[in-house]
Design an enzyme around this catalytic site. Sequence first.
Site, mmCIF file in Angstrom:
data_model
loop_
_atom_site.group_PDB
_atom_site.id
_atom_site.type_symbol
_atom_site.label_atom_id
_atom_site.label_comp_id
_atom_site.label_asym_id
_atom_site.label_seq_id
_atom_site.Cartn_x
_atom_site.Cartn_y
_atom_site.Cartn_z
ATOM 1 C CD GLU A 192 30.848 33.285 31.938
ATOM 2 O OE1 GLU A 192 32.015 33.068 31.549
ATOM 3 O OE2 GLU A 192 30.493 34.377 32.401
ATOM 4 N NE ARG A 235 43.850 47.641 36.300
ATOM 5 C CZ ARG A 235 43.400 46.672 35.502
ATOM 6 N NH1 ARG A 235 43.212 46.906 34.216
ATOM 7 N NH2 ARG A 235 43.135 45.474 35.980
ATOM 8 C CB THR A 260 31.881 43.923 31.286
ATOM 9 O OG1 THR A 260 32.295 45.091 32.021
ATOM 10 C CG2 THR A 260 30.942 44.337 30.171
ATOM 11 C CG HIS A 292 33.306 35.961 29.992
ATOM 12 N ND1 HIS A 292 33.355 35.288 31.187
ATOM 13 C CD2 HIS A 292 34.142 37.027 30.140
ATOM 14 C CE1 HIS A 292 34.182 35.900 32.019
ATOM 15 N NE2 HIS A 292 34.678 36.967 31.399
ATOM 16 N NE ARG A 335 35.576 36.663 36.880
ATOM 17 C CZ ARG A 335 36.334 37.309 36.001
ATOM 18 N NH1 ARG A 335 35.768 38.195 35.192
ATOM 19 N NH2 ARG A 335 37.628 37.083 35.928
#
Length: 313
Positions: A261, A151, A230, A280, A232
Amino acid sequence: MRIAILDDYQDVALSLADWDSLRAEVHVFRDAFEDEEAVVAALAEYEVVVAMRERTRFPSSTLGRLPGLKLLVTTGPVNAAIDLEAARRAGITVCGTGYFGYPTVELTWALILSAARLVPQQVDSVRRGGWQEGLGTSLRGATLGVLGLGRLGTAVAEIGRAFGMRTIAWSQNLTPADAQAKGAEYVSQDELFARSDVLSIHLVLSDRTRGLVGERELGLMKSTAILVNTSRGPLVDEAALIGALTGKRIASAALDVFDREPLPAGHPLRTLPNAVVTPHIGYVARDLYEVFYRDAVEDIAAWSAGTPVRTLF
């Protein structure tokens, strides 16, 4: 009822939904937890926890040490950081919220354009009193490689065509017919890395995809290529990527996700001149946050009434 809202980095959660309607004690945690001990110590007295995506992990070991926890709400419809089976065994209800992906698609293109036109360097130069620095490149006629034509990858490819880019794609389950139907040329894995001027990653992290972009794959890329992630962080071998950037074996990387993170203060990706780095923020948009927190309040109210909604098991 005591409710903990986790990882509200921007301190906006209370302003984006009607928490007062729950008639509960609501506590916001802004900072990330250092480790499992910190999670358990902070949340021991809370019956309800609202987690922001996958910022805080809830493995079996953590859930087993939170006997007072009865409801765990995650923003979004899935959360790989929650052990759903362990939650079920512990009698903890887990609910999700609504979600839409276009903020991540938009950020992907913000990163691509920033890397291609050296936007961070130009902004920094102006702020330092300078003027033009370096020579960027345009995108028309370049080849956009999409690793994962689902998608989000399909939406990224559609925008690439608007820029006049050729689109090629590969993933482990993609077929030539599927790629053609989505306006892309199907290529092999090696071709994808070798031919892409911009390579954008849009895969789900799993045992099969972890470390999929490693030293060999980076070695196939053009020295002028831009790698964009963008999705993981662990999809890419971070050490191999740092090596490729340091050695200038690829032109640049535009990254919104990382192995750890928040990114540690002394991490090389914070200072490499050919890395465009954001913290992120692919999904960090006001309209999506409004959906997250509005639905979280609805989840808590429905659970309190004995009729939970959007349960994840």
